[in-house]
Design a protein around this motif. Structure first.
Motif, PDB file in Angstrom:
ATOM      1  N   ALA A 474     -35.544 -56.967  28.479  1.00 11.50           N
ATOM      2  CA  ALA A 474     -35.207 -55.804  27.653  1.00 11.50           C
ATOM      3  C   ALA A 474     -35.987 -55.832  26.341  1.00 11.50           C
ATOM      4  O   ALA A 474     -36.455 -54.790  25.854  1.00 11.50           O
ATOM      5  CB  ALA A 474     -33.701 -55.786  27.379  1.00 11.50           C
ATOM      6  N   PHE A 475     -36.141 -57.020  25.773  1.00  7.37           N
ATOM      7  CA  PHE A 475     -36.911 -57.176  24.539  1.00  7.37           C
ATOM      8  C   PHE A 475     -38.360 -56.758  24.761  1.00  7.37           C
ATOM      9  O   PHE A 475     -38.949 -56.021  23.959  1.00  7.37           O
ATOM     10  CB  PHE A 475     -36.832 -58.631  24.073  1.00  7.37           C
ATOM     11  CG  PHE A 475     -37.738 -58.969  22.918  1.00  7.37           C
ATOM     12  CD1 PHE A 475     -37.370 -58.675  21.620  1.00  7.37           C
ATOM     13  CD2 PHE A 475     -38.971 -59.578  23.134  1.00  7.37           C
ATOM     14  CE1 PHE A 475     -38.206 -58.991  20.549  1.00  7.37           C
ATOM     15  CE2 PHE A 475     -39.806 -59.899  22.078  1.00  7.37           C
ATOM     16  CZ  PHE A 475     -39.427 -59.601  20.785  1.00  7.37           C
ATOM     17  N   LEU A 476     -38.965 -57.220  25.856  1.00 12.32           N
ATOM     18  CA  LEU A 476     -40.355 -56.876  26.147  1.00 12.32           C
ATOM     19  C   LEU A 476     -40.523 -55.379  26.378  1.00 12.32           C
ATOM     20  O   LEU A 476     -41.513 -54.780  25.953  1.00 12.32           O
ATOM     21  CB  LEU A 476     -40.840 -57.664  27.365  1.00 12.32           C
ATOM     22  CG  LEU A 476     -41.028 -59.172  27.149  1.00 12.32           C
ATOM     23  CD1 LEU A 476     -41.247 -59.878  28.484  1.00 12.32           C
ATOM     24  CD2 LEU A 476     -42.197 -59.442  26.209  1.00 12.32           C
ATOM     25  N   THR A 477     -39.546 -54.761  27.023  1.00 11.34           N
ATOM     26  CA  THR A 477     -39.599 -53.309  27.214  1.00 11.34           C
ATOM     27  C   THR A 477     -39.587 -52.595  25.874  1.00 11.34           C
ATOM     28  O   THR A 477     -40.356 -51.661  25.632  1.00 11.34           O
ATOM     29  CB  THR A 477     -38.409 -52.833  28.073  1.00 11.34           C
ATOM     30  OG1 THR A 477     -38.490 -53.460  29.359  1.00 11.34           O
ATOM     31  CG2 THR A 477     -38.431 -51.332  28.245  1.00 11.34           C
ATOM     32  N   PRO A 482     -43.778 -53.211  29.438  1.00 11.77           N
ATOM     33  CA  PRO A 482     -42.901 -53.102  30.613  1.00 11.77           C
ATOM     34  C   PRO A 482     -43.339 -53.960  31.796  1.00 11.77           C
ATOM     35  O   PRO A 482     -42.495 -54.410  32.568  1.00 11.77           O
ATOM     36  CB  PRO A 482     -42.960 -51.610  30.942  1.00 11.77           C
ATOM     37  CG  PRO A 482     -44.264 -51.141  30.374  1.00 11.77           C
ATOM     38  CD  PRO A 482     -44.467 -51.947  29.133  1.00 11.77           C
ATOM     39  N   SER A 483     -44.657 -54.174  31.963  1.00 10.53           N
ATOM     40  CA  SER A 483     -45.118 -54.979  33.099  1.00 10.53           C
ATOM     41  C   SER A 483     -44.596 -56.406  32.988  1.00 10.53           C
ATOM     42  O   SER A 483     -44.096 -56.984  33.962  1.00 10.53           O
ATOM     43  CB  SER A 483     -46.642 -54.984  33.167  1.00 10.53           C
ATOM     44  OG  SER A 483     -47.129 -53.673  33.393  1.00 10.53           O
ATOM     45  N   ALA A 484     -44.704 -56.990  31.785  1.00 11.83           N
ATOM     46  CA  ALA A 484     -44.175 -58.339  31.577  1.00 11.83           C
ATOM     47  C   ALA A 484     -42.658 -58.346  31.709  1.00 11.83           C
ATOM     48  O   ALA A 484     -42.067 -59.309  32.212  1.00 11.83           O
ATOM     49  CB  ALA A 484     -44.593 -58.850  30.198  1.00 11.83           C
ATOM     50  N   ALA A 485     -42.011 -57.265  31.266  1.00 11.71           N
ATOM     51  CA  ALA A 485     -40.557 -57.179  31.355  1.00 11.71           C
ATOM     52  C   ALA A 485     -40.097 -57.185  32.805  1.00 11.71           C
ATOM     53  O   ALA A 485     -39.092 -57.829  33.145  1.00 11.71           O
ATOM     54  CB  ALA A 485     -40.068 -55.907  30.662  1.00 11.71           C
ATOM     55  N   ASN A 505     -31.911 -52.465  33.082  1.00 12.68           N
ATOM     56  CA  ASN A 505     -33.137 -52.824  32.370  1.00 12.68           C
ATOM     57  C   ASN A 505     -34.373 -52.689  33.250  1.00 12.68           C
ATOM     58  O   ASN A 505     -35.465 -52.375  32.763  1.00 12.68           O
ATOM     59  CB  ASN A 505     -33.027 -54.253  31.822  1.00 12.68           C
ATOM     60  CG  ASN A 505     -32.149 -54.321  30.593  1.00 12.68           C
ATOM     61  OD1 ASN A 505     -32.087 -53.367  29.818  1.00 12.68           O
ATOM     62  ND2 ASN A 505     -31.448 -55.430  30.415  1.00 12.68           N
ATOM     63  N   LEU A 506     -34.213 -52.935  34.547  1.00 14.32           N
ATOM     64  CA  LEU A 506     -35.308 -52.701  35.479  1.00 14.32           C
ATOM     65  C   LEU A 506     -35.698 -51.230  35.454  1.00 14.32           C
ATOM     66  O   LEU A 506     -36.889 -50.879  35.390  1.00 14.32           O
ATOM     67  CB  LEU A 506     -34.891 -53.117  36.887  1.00 14.32           C
ATOM     68  CG  LEU A 506     -35.910 -52.863  38.018  1.00 14.32           C
ATOM     69  CD1 LEU A 506     -37.176 -53.689  37.789  1.00 14.32           C
ATOM     70  CD2 LEU A 506     -35.300 -53.189  39.370  1.00 14.32           C
ATOM     71  N   GLY A 507     -34.704 -50.364  35.482  1.00 13.34           N
ATOM     72  CA  GLY A 507     -34.976 -48.935  35.408  1.00 13.34           C
ATOM     73  C   GLY A 507     -35.673 -48.546  34.118  1.00 13.34           C
ATOM     74  O   GLY A 507     -36.622 -47.752  34.107  1.00 13.34           O
TER      75      GLY A 507
END
Length: 817
Positions: A474-477, A482-485, A505-507
């Motif tokens: 969620a932090f990376l998003t 988003p790719s790393a997330a 969080n995937l969504g």
């Protein structure tokens, strides 16, 4: 006869004076140790969901909040009295943490006094009772329950639990329905604050054995003993029924909230593991009563305990329990105290695993009373010997002093989240939960580098920590990665496919990558696990709204607000959908609820402006747009709306006239002066605008937008040094503001400090500014563009002037017409 009576009265007076003095000393000790918490803040660990970000609590004591307290299980708990206690604190103190902390200290002091009087009544031993109460008051393992605002449930439940013990002691002296109902009521209140006291009826039976001696004396026939014991158990059946209901409710709410791991192999915590860990935990708790060090805010689970530790714990516990049972006739206090300790730990020993900890300091709050009375009253016969009395008096005082000093030092660590968990990782460098909490703390402090480092350290310490993977994702998003997330959220789901927040969080990550259909599938997977998940419903509504499907969005948002009436995002989304459907009145009602729940939402105020425009009220619409910009100077909908409307000279003139009326009617309102200043600036009257901006900042020195816009106006008026001072004040109020950083760079460039200006531009870019075109065309930055470092800065932004960019919305000053 009268002389004897006077002597008896004098003895009672001396006894009462001694007891009162002991009570005063106990209260003083609690104040000396815990008074420091008045200077502590709230933690980022649970305090937001309990108090600082909990909408029903933030409203104080209301009828709506009363209903919510009794009919919700927010934070995986049903504890209405705890919620009402937090609401009362907000009613009295607002969000000043000192009041919340001192209320916990007061409740702890009252529990200490109630404990003293309970044992004073049951044993007739004032000094021993005072020592038991002092150990309860000052044991360092109890600091967590008192110094952590979120553990109000612990202090409140304990107060009513001890009150139930005191009422039971009173009832035992002279049984009667009225006294019994007091015991029942106190236990009920305790369970309505936290279900920790589900073992209290067993404790009352132990107290019936000693010190109340309600069981038949040794040597009584077995049949008579059984009848007497049966009567005492029968007496407590209403209490047992009450705690059975509370235990079932606690298990349900913890499981429904995802806090309790299921008792099966799929949870990763099978029964064999839990039993082994329980044995070790009981032994650890016993050891920490005697020597609590090293102490930590969290003691994580690390997998199966060593076989040697399990064997040692099993032998230690079974041997000691056998000895205690054998000595129950000669040392009844030790028997009662040791079984008190074992039984009261049962709900939290790990058979039903709550959270990620192996043990927790807060779980000792009630059980350690048993060990204290076993120690104190077990040694009381020796302490009563004349020759040994001075030794035990000194030893007792030394023990209380040592506990007090240790508790004072431990309480100091609860000052803030950073201090608390930094200590935890010093104690245990593998403490993955402490690293995770530090990451959350640094995120709130806007130090993203430290936040990311601590997320990574948490996962390095425990790669199977699925909550850590999810939160890091969620932090990376949120950081635009988003790719790393996706990688981390997917790991969380591989470990725990039923982790509903990970599906959400995937969504979120997929939406940011443009994979909308896949995101919708992820949100729907979340709803399969929890059909009432407000965030999943709200996100589906947002996707539908962005696709132009306002009707579908309304359906999702309506379900979201039914699932969570306190979700500001859901109400805001519903308002936006209604606005798209051409229903401004209904939209305003929904948006009013959104801003009531989240007064800082710029988007909600921008939508209110749109709704008011649709209703034909341009003056109020402009006020809403300004409110949006005060909360987020880069809010594009509000900036665009204001710019479009203020191009029309007639509209601008009408707005200026309305704003002047507001200033004349409310000369002490900074917001109205700020509003008029912005309009005059638009009309080209910069000098008048500067005066009004200065007036606004004088009335409200904390109005960031006024300082920031004053800097822009001063630059336009050719006063760069004054603009620099205004920008400094804006930066002091909002150190992470891209716009204030940019304005500082412009002020320095215009005042002749091109190198300094370039340094501030680098900071602006580091914060997320990406508009290379703005840098290329801004006349205030002409001196900077001749420096060699300028091209390097442009290259670091990844977008050359004239190319596409991801402009953050931060520009020097209000939107241009």
């Amino acid at each position: 006869m009268s002389g004897a009576g006077n002597e008896s009265d004098a003895g009672r007076n001396r006894s009462l004076a001694r007891d009162v003095a002991l009570c005063l000393l106990l209260v003083l000790a609690v104040g000396l140790v815990y008074g420091q918490t008045a200077g502590h803040g709230f933690l980022t660990w649970d305090d937001p969901r309990y108090v600082t970000e909990n909408p029903p609590v933030l409203k104080g004591l209301t009828l709506e909040g009363l209903r919510w307290a009794f009919f919700s299980w927010h934070a995986s708990n049903w504890h209405p009295l705890t919620w009402l206690s937090h609401m009362a604190d907000v009613e009295m103190w607002g969000l000043k943490p000192a009041g919340h902390h001192l209320m916990s200290v007061l409740i702890h002091a009252l529990s200490t006094l109630a404990l003293f009087w309970a044992f004073r009544l049951m044993t007739g031993a004032p000094w021993a009772s005072a020592l038991v109460a002092a150990l309860f008051a000052l044991h360092p393992m109890h600091v967590e329950s008192v110094a952590w605002v979120s553990e109000r449930k612990d202090t409140l439940s304990m107060f009513f639990g001890i009150l139930a013990i005191l009422c039971h002691a009173w009832f035992a002296k002279k049984p009667g329905m009225g006294r019994y109902l007091l015991v029942y009521a106190a236990l009920l209140c305790s369970l309505m604050a936290k279900q920790m006291m589900v073992t209290l009826p067993f404790v009352l039976l132990l107290l019936d054995y000693w010190p109340l001696q309600r069981f038949p004396a040794p040597g009584t026939g077995k049949e008579e003993w059984r009848r007497a014991a049966g009567a005492l158990v029968f007496e407590k059946i209403p209490l047992f029924l009450l705690v059975a209901l509370a235990a079932g409710l606690a298990l349900y709410t913890q499981s429904a909230g995802g806090s309790a791991s299921p008792l099966d192999e799929t949870s990763g915590l099978p029964l064999g593991f839990r039993l082994q860990n329980a044995l070790v935990a009981w032994a650890l708790y016993a050891k920490k009563f005697v020597w609590p060090f090293p102490m930590s805010a969290i003691y994580p689970l690390y997998g199966y305990p060593a076989l040697s530790a399990v064997i040692f714990a099993g032998v230690f516990l079974s041997t000691l329990t056998a000895l205690v049972v054998l000595a129950r006739k000669t040392r009844p206090a030790v028997f009662t105290g040791w079984l008190w300790f074992l039984v009261t730990l049962l709900p939290v020993i790990g058979i039903i695993q709550l959270g990620w900890q192996q043990i927790a300091d807060r779980y000792t709050y009630f059980p350690y009373i048993g060990l204290s009375l076993a120690l104190v009253f077990g040694l009381a016969p020796l302490a009563d010997r004349a020759r040994l009395r001075p030794f035990f008096a000194v030893a007792g005082a030394a023990l209380v002093l040592a506990c007090g000093v240790s508790a004072w030092r431990q309480a100091a660590l609860w000052k803030d989240t950073g201090v608390l968990f930094s200590r935890s990782v010093q104690v245990d460098p593998k403490n993955y939960i402490a690293y995770h909490n530090l990451a959350e703390y640094w995120k709130t402090q806007k130090n993203m580098a430290k936040a990311e480092n601590n997320y990574q350290r948490a996962l390095a310490a425990n790669p199977g920590y699925y909550k850590g993977h999810n939160d890091y994702g969620a932090f990376l998003t949120s950081r635009g990665k988003p790719s790393a997330a996706l990688d981390h959220v997917a790991r969380a789901l591989r470990i725990n496919p039923d982790f509903v927040n990970a599906w959400v969080n995937l969504g979120n990550a997929l939406v940011l990558m443009g994979e909308t259909e896949k995101a919708v599938s992820a949100y729907k997977e979340a709803l399969k696990i929890n059909p009432g998940h407000a965030s999943a419903l709200g996100n589906l509504g947002k996707v539908a709204l962005e696709k132009g499907k306002a009707g579908e969005a309304m359906d999702y948002y309506s379900r979201a607000v039914r699932a969570n009436p306190y979700s500001a995002a859901a109400w805001a989304g519903l308002g936006a959908a209604l606005l798209r459907q051409g229903e401004p009145d209904k939209a305003l009602n929904a948006l009013a609820k959104a801003v009531d729940l989240n007064p800082l939402s710029a988007d909600s105020f921008a939508d209110i402006g749109k709704a008011l425009e649709a209703k034909g009220d341009p003056v109020k619409a402009r006020e809403a747009y300004l409110a949006a910009l005060l909360r987020d100077p880069a809010n594009d909908p509000a900036r665009t709306a204001l710019a479009a409307r203020e191009k029309n000279p007639e509209v601008l003139g009408a707005l200026i006239a309305a704003a002047r009326e507001k200033v004349e009617k409310f000369p002490d309102k900074a917001l109205y002066r700020y509003s008029l200043a912005g309009l005059l600036n638009k009309a080209g009257d910069t000098q008048a605008a500067i005066g009004l901006y200065m007036g606004a900042t004088a009335l409200d020195p904390g109005l960031f937008a006024a300082h920031n816009d004053l800097a822009v106006a001063l630059l336009a008026a050719g006063k760069p040094l004054e603009a620099k001072r205004a920008a400094e004040k804006a930066l002091a109020l909002s150190p992470q503001s891209i716009e204030a950083h940019y304005n500082m760079a412009c002020a320095l460039a215009k005042s002749g400090d091109a190198e300094g200006a370039l340094g501030w531009l680098k900071k602006t870019v580091a914060l997320g500014f990406r508009d290379a075109d703005q840098l290329a065309r801004d006349p205030d930055l002409e001196a900077v563009r001749s420096l060699g470092g300028y091209q390097t800065l442009i290259a670091s932004m990844g977008t050359p002037p004239g190319g596409a960019n991801n402009h953050s919305g931060a520009v020097s000053g209000p939107p241009s017409p």
